[in-house]
Design a protein around this motif. Structure first.
Motif: not given
Length: 82
Positions: A37-40, A77-82
């Motif tokens: 999952i990411g913030l958005a 698991q949090w993943v950063p989205i670039y």
């Protein structure tokens, strides 16, 4: 296996008794799948799950839905989205 769950899977598991969406969520909670999952996506899920009118016919109370979502988040698991 790492997976990204669409918001429809989470909502569907809370609204319907069909086994498929609940099975996917259960597999995540039991550690058979690793949800990412990411913030958005988190923000979208949080927004949709807060729409009480959407869940008028859900068998789960608002508190139970919050608890289930918190359980789901605890295994993501949090993943950063670039």
């Amino acid at each position: 296996m790492r997976v990204v769950l669409n918001t429809n899977i989470i909502v569907g598991a809370m609204l319907r008794d069909d086994g498929s969406t609940r099975a996917v969520l259960r597999m995540c909670l039991q550690g058979h799948l690793q949800p990412l999952i990411g913030l958005a996506l988190f923000s979208k899920m949080e927004d949709i799950l807060s729409r009480g009118q959407l869940f008028q016919h859900s068998k789960l109370t608002a508190g139970e839905r919050e608890e289930l979502f918190a359980a789901f988040l605890s295994v993501t698991q949090w993943v950063p989205i670039y």
